[in-house]
Each structure stands twice: as structure tokens, then as C-alpha cells.
Design a protein around this motif. Structure first.
Motif, PDB file in Angstrom:
ATOM      1  N   TYR A  12      18.011   6.162  -3.292  1.00  0.00           N
ATOM      2  CA  TYR A  12      17.386   6.067  -1.972  1.00  0.00           C
ATOM      3  C   TYR A  12      15.882   6.342  -2.048  1.00  0.00           C
ATOM      4  O   TYR A  12      15.077   5.617  -1.468  1.00  0.00           O
ATOM      5  N   SER A  16      13.157   3.508  -1.136  1.00  0.00           N
ATOM      6  CA  SER A  16      12.238   3.662  -0.003  1.00  0.00           C
ATOM      7  C   SER A  16      10.808   3.347  -0.423  1.00  0.00           C
ATOM      8  O   SER A  16      10.081   2.633   0.275  1.00  0.00           O
ATOM      9  N   GLY A  20       8.745   0.046   0.963  1.00  0.00           N
ATOM     10  CA  GLY A  20       7.491   0.220   1.687  1.00  0.00           C
ATOM     11  C   GLY A  20       6.354  -0.552   1.067  1.00  0.00           C
ATOM     12  O   GLY A  20       5.552  -1.185   1.768  1.00  0.00           O
ATOM     13  N   THR A 166       6.939   9.720   0.406  1.00  0.00           N
ATOM     14  CA  THR A 166       6.520   9.182   1.701  1.00  0.00           C
ATOM     15  C   THR A 166       5.033   8.858   1.718  1.00  0.00           C
ATOM     16  O   THR A 166       4.611   7.812   2.236  1.00  0.00           O
ATOM     17  N   TYR A 169       4.068   5.256  -0.064  1.00  0.00           N
ATOM     18  CA  TYR A 169       4.126   3.967   0.628  1.00  0.00           C
ATOM     19  C   TYR A 169       3.288   3.961   1.902  1.00  0.00           C
ATOM     20  O   TYR A 169       2.796   2.915   2.332  1.00  0.00           O
ATOM     21  N   VAL A 181      10.017   0.412   6.817  1.00  0.00           N
ATOM     22  CA  VAL A 181      10.860   1.418   6.166  1.00  0.00           C
ATOM     23  C   VAL A 181      11.611   2.236   7.207  1.00  0.00           C
ATOM     24  O   VAL A 181      12.769   2.626   7.001  1.00  0.00           O
ATOM     25  N   ASP A 182      10.969   2.493   8.357  1.00  0.00           N
ATOM     26  CA  ASP A 182      11.662   3.181   9.456  1.00  0.00           C
ATOM     27  C   ASP A 182      12.925   2.431   9.870  1.00  0.00           C
ATOM     28  O   ASP A 182      13.969   3.040  10.134  1.00  0.00           O
ATOM     29  N   GLN A 185      15.503   3.036   7.301  1.00  0.00           N
ATOM     30  CA  GLN A 185      15.952   4.426   7.318  1.00  0.00           C
ATOM     31  C   GLN A 185      16.837   4.723   8.520  1.00  0.00           C
ATOM     32  O   GLN A 185      17.810   5.478   8.418  1.00  0.00           O
ATOM     33  N   ALA A 336      16.313  10.419   5.111  1.00  0.00           N
ATOM     34  CA  ALA A 336      15.665   9.264   5.743  1.00  0.00           C
ATOM     35  C   ALA A 336      15.089   9.643   7.091  1.00  0.00           C
ATOM     36  O   ALA A 336      13.971   9.242   7.440  1.00  0.00           O
ATOM     37  N   SER A 340      11.095   9.346   7.754  1.00  0.00           N
ATOM     38  CA  SER A 340      10.570   8.437   8.772  1.00  0.00           C
ATOM     39  C   SER A 340       9.627   9.178   9.711  1.00  0.00           C
ATOM     40  O   SER A 340       8.587   8.656  10.129  1.00  0.00           O
ATOM     41  N   SER A 343       6.315   9.932   7.620  1.00  0.00           N
ATOM     42  CA  SER A 343       5.455   8.753   7.435  1.00  0.00           C
ATOM     43  C   SER A 343       4.751   8.399   8.737  1.00  0.00           C
ATOM     44  O   SER A 343       3.559   8.041   8.734  1.00  0.00           O
TER      45      SER A 343
END
Length: 510
Positions: A12, A16, A20, A166, A169, A181-182, A185, A336, A340, A343
Motif C-alpha cells: 500500500y 500510494s 501519486g 505522503t 507525492y 490518491v485521495d 485511499q 490511507a 489523505s 497530503s
């Protein structure tokens, strides 16, 4: 827990970062970097908004709320939807009309640089503390997992790992990478919640909803409790949720930045209202998980389970009750939700620092390349600050944790009140807004520190708004009302006229 769970978590983290960077595209200037050149689809922004406001605290704590109590918490989500409708039709049109990149640009145009800078600094400080807590919450189950393998990892080390991935990206891809990416996630932690519910119910030989109903846990409306002190009394929850949502989605840069990345104001309106609907069903999912856990643990109390609090009920099931591989999936979902939020915070903090502080006060003209480079430096700097702040969180009994969980609500009322003061009180000037805002923050801090049991936390935003509007309106009586059609004028010190104030006054013409 099995090695496959650690493999899922590692996959994961790597996925991620790769996703990103892959979806970010090429960034050319600060408009592209901070608001995606206003070209992002509304549905992606909608899901990104939900992922941003959903932290590890939501995934971990909401099942515990239903486990110990009932589902009256869901009333707050009804208020959330009402508040977003207000944001959609009152605030968003003004943001788009002025081609703004941050929520606080409006305050700068309406009142002056001082108010814009004050609001931005309040946002920077409160977001740093609040999201530090959310990262800490994500580290709790990770530390439990690593402990099963004999690895005594510190909270700081775990948070630093999440933050580094985080930052990577977000630094390169900007808001476009953050949004996409959100979306991924959010899908991960929702799937994790559905899988957990399926596993729990699959091992039960009773109807968990019937058991919950017999225990009085399926109550949705609370019309009997004291609306002043009970945070989930119906009036309190709906009204407080509406005001909180209006403030968080209309005056907090972390959400407004996403809405400004939509193609049109109509798309932004669909995104913010749609997010309220999604959040309602998301809360319903995790509350249902809590009801199912009540049957799974035979209604045992937290003390009987040997746990420190209700927040440990769901993580305990994840570690001990989920099949190999699925535990890793659930833990990745919790990570995640935390990443999120981080970020989004990094992007919002850097954009606010750039637009509300650096550009506003330095007045230095930058080329596209210089602006993009500086924006990335701000992102990196805030990432390092987040990692450094992780050293404050060393255990679940740290008093900073409790402060961080509530700090956002302490300033939301002041921020929203300042926006409404600018919209509704034409004679108000910068000094009026600044004094009223500071008074609201001071009042809420006193209430939280010394009179926490006096009112429910869902009233905090309403109280802050009332202080700003009441005091700001009284202070504005010192000034003469602006001539018809000229609006309110305020310069940097709030004592005279300015071109920006005149322009904003034209927008406020009835």
C-alpha cells in the motif's frame, strides 16, 4: 497477524507513492500546483473532500461510539449536509467570482492584509495540531501490529514513515496528485469497512441489529436530552453539525482548496453537496460496524475486554479477529485515511503560506518557475514540521492529544464569523474583525480549558460565530455607514479606503 499483513501494508505504501507520481502530470505554475488549473472533475473532488475530512480517528472511533452508546451521532451528518448547502450557494460563488486560490483571500479583499494574515496563521497553527493527532491515531494500531512481531517501534518512527511517503507525492504532484490518491485511499478504507462488517456478521449466529435494538442502540433521534450539554441531542447535533460544516467547508483552506480546483462553480457546488451525502453513508457504515462488534463481543464492557477505551475496540478486532491478509487491508485503510488528511494539509498549508502570507506581504513578483519552486519548498518545509511535531505525541495519555482533537473547533467559529461579518455588516472594518476574531478564539479557549462540561462541543462553532458577529457589529457602529453602492472599504490598517476594499464593496452591492 501474519507476514502477509505486513506485505499488504508495504504494498500500500509503495502503491500510494507510485500512484501519486503517475497521475500528477506536469506542474507548470502555482495555479497548476495548488488548484490543478481548475480542471479536476467534480466527482473526484467530491470523494477527495470526503477522504480529507475522514481521518484515522473516524475509522477507529466511530465504531466505538455505537459500541458504547447508540447511533445518534448520525444526526451530526444531517447537519453536515445542511451546512454544505449553505457553503455551496453563499460562499462558493464569491470565491469563484474573484478567481481566488485560498479561502482567506476574501478576507484580505474585504478587510485588509492584517485580517487575511491572521486568519491564515490561525489556520496553519490549528491544522498542524489537529492533523498531528490524526497521524498519531493511525500509528496506534500500527504499533500494536509491529509489537506482535517483536518490533518496538516508536510512534515518532511510524508517523515519520507515513509522512515521508505522503510528502513525496504531494511535493512533486501538487493538488492533482493529492486528489487522485485521495480517491483511491477513500475506496480502500470504505472497502475495508465493508469487509470488516462482512467478517463480523459471518461469525455471528444472531441478528446483530435485533440485539442492538433490544439494547437501545439503534436510536437515531434524541429529543429528550438537554440540548445545551448533550452533544447529540437532535437540535444540538443538527444545528451544531450545520455550523461546523459551514465553517470547515467554507472557511477552512484544506477543503476550499479542493473546491476551487473544480472547473466551474456549479461543479464545486455538486462536489460539496455530494460529499455530505457520501459522509452520511460513511458514518452509517462505521456505526453499523460498532453495532456488529457489540454482538461479536457479547456486549462486554471496555473494562471487561481489558481495553483502555472504546477507541481500542475496532483495532483489537482487526488485529485479533480478521483473517490473514484482511488485517493488513484494514490497517492499510486506516493508514490511507491518515495519509489523505496529511497530503491535503500539506497542500493547503503551502498554498495558504504562499498566497496569504508570502505574496500578500512581500509583494514580490515571481515567475511561474520561481513560484512553483517556492511552493514546493513550502510543502517540504511543512512536511518536516509535521514530522517534528510527531515528537510531541509519545503516548495516549499525552495532554496534547486531547487539545489537538478539539483545537480546530475552537477557531472554526471565529473564521466563519469573520466571513459572515464581511458579508452582512457593511460598515465593519479590519480592526473590528480582528478584535472580534481574537475575542472569539480567546472565549472558546477559556470555555474548553475551564468550562468544558458547561456546553456540548457541537455548540463551539455557534458560540464563536455569535461572538464575532455580536462584537464586530457593535465595534462597527463607530464608523459611518458606506454610501449606497460603494460597499465597505478597508485598507491595511482598517482605517481608510483601498482599491481592494472598493472592488469587494462592488461585489457586495445589493
Amino acid at each position: 497477524m501474519q507476514p502477509v499483513d505486513l506485505a499488504v501494508i508495504a504494498a500500500y505504501l509503495a502503491g500510494s507513492a507510485w500512484l501519486g507520481l503517475k497521475l500528477s502530470g506536469r506542474q507548470r505554475d502555482t495555479t497548476d500546483y495548488f488548484i490543478g488549473s481548475r480542471r479536476l472533475p467534480w466527482w473526484a473532488v467530491c470523494l477527495s473532500v470526503v477522504a480529507t475530512e475522514t481521518s484515522a480517528l473516524t475509522v477507529i472511533s466511530v465504531p466505538g461510539v455505537a459500541y458504547l452508546g447508540d447511533i445518534t451521532f448520525l444526526q451530526v451528518a444531517v447537519g453536515y449536509l445542511v451546512g454544505r448547502v449553505v457553503v455551496a450557494f453563499v460562499l462558493l460563488p464569491r470565491y469563484y467570482r474573484g478567481e481566488m486560490t485560498t479561502a482567506y483571500t476574501y478576507l484580505g479583499r474585504r478587510f485588509g492584509r492584517g485580517m487575511q494574515g491572521t486568519a491564515s496563521v490561525a489556520f496553519l497553527f490549528t491544522r498542524l495540531l489537529a492533523d498531528g493527532v490524526r497521524l498519531f491515531a493511525a500509528a496506534i494500531p500500527m504499533r500494536i501490529v509491529l509489537g506482535h512481531y517483536g518490533v518496538d517501534a516508536s510512534y515518532f518512527a511510524i508517523i515519520a514513515l507515513l509522512a515521508c511517503v505522503t510528502v513525496l507525492y504531494t511535493l512533486i504532484g501538487g493538488i492533482r496528485a493529492v486528489v487522485w490518491v485521495d480517491v483511491a485511499q477513500m475506496g480502500l478504507y470504505v472497502v475495508g469497512g465493508v469487509v470488516a462488517l462482512a467478517v463480523i456478521t459471518g461469525g455471528l449466529d444472531v441478528n446483530f441489529l435485533a440485539v442492538a435494538a433490544d439494547a437501545g442502540k439503534t436510536r437515531f433521534l434524541d429529543l429528550a436530552s438537554n440540548p445545551v450539554s448533550a452533544p447529540y441531542a437532535t437540535v444540538t447535533a443538527v444545528l451544531g453539525g450545520a455550523l461546523l460544516s459551514t465553517a470547515s467547508h467554507g472557511a477552512d483552506q484544506i477543503i476550499v482548496q479542493r473546491l476551487l480546483a473544480c472547473r466551474t462553480v456549479r461543479d464545486a457546488q455538486k462536489a460539496v453537496i455530494g460529499s455530505g451525502v457520501v459522509v452520511f453513508f460513511q458514518f452509517a457504515l462505521f456505526l453499523t460496524v460498532g453495532l456488529a462488534l457489540f454482538s461479536y463481543f457479547d456486549g462486554a464492557s471496555v473494562d471487561q475486554l481489558g481495553l483502555a477505551g472504546s477507541d481500542e475496540v475496532f483495532p483489537t478486532f482487526i488485529v485479533e479477529g480478521m483473517p490473514a491478509g484482511l488485517s493488513g487491508l484494514l490497517l492499510a485503510g486506516i493508514m490511507a485515511s491518515a495519509m489523505s488528511t496529511l497530503s491535503s494539509s500539506l497542500s493547503a498549508l503551502s498554498s495558504s503560506t504562499m498566497a496569504d502570507l508570502y505574496q500578500r506581504f512581500s509583494r514580490r513578483e515571481l515567475t511561474d518557475a520561481q513560484g512553483l519552486r517556492l511552493g514546493r519548498l513550502f510543502t517540504l518545509g511543512w512536511g518536516l514540521v509535521f514530522i517534528g511535531a510527531a515528537a510531541l505525541f509519545t503516548g495516549t495519555d499525552n495532554p496534547v492529544v486531547e487539545l489537538g482533537l478539539s483545537v480546530a473547533s475552537l477557531t472554526y467559529g471565529g473564521l466563519l464569523g469573520s466571513f459572515l461579518l464581511g458579508l452582512w455588516v457593511r460598515r465593519a472594518r479590519q480592526t473590528d474583525a480582528l478584535v472580534a476574531f481574537c475575542a472569539a478564539v480567546a472565549a472558546m479557549a477559556w470555555l474548553f480549558l475551564f468550562e468544558r462540561d458547561l456546553v456540548g462541543f457541537t455548540w463551539y462553532t455557534a458560540i464563536g460565530v455569535s461572538v464575532v458577529l455580536g462584537l464586530g457589529s457593535l465595534l462597527s457602529l463607530r464608523h459611518r455607514a458606506p454610501a449606497a453602492g460603494t460597499g465597505s472599504r478597508a485598507d491595511g490598517d482598517g482605517t481608510g479606503g483601498s482599491r481592494e476594499g472598493a472592488l469587494e464593496g462592488g461585489e457586495e452591492r445589493p
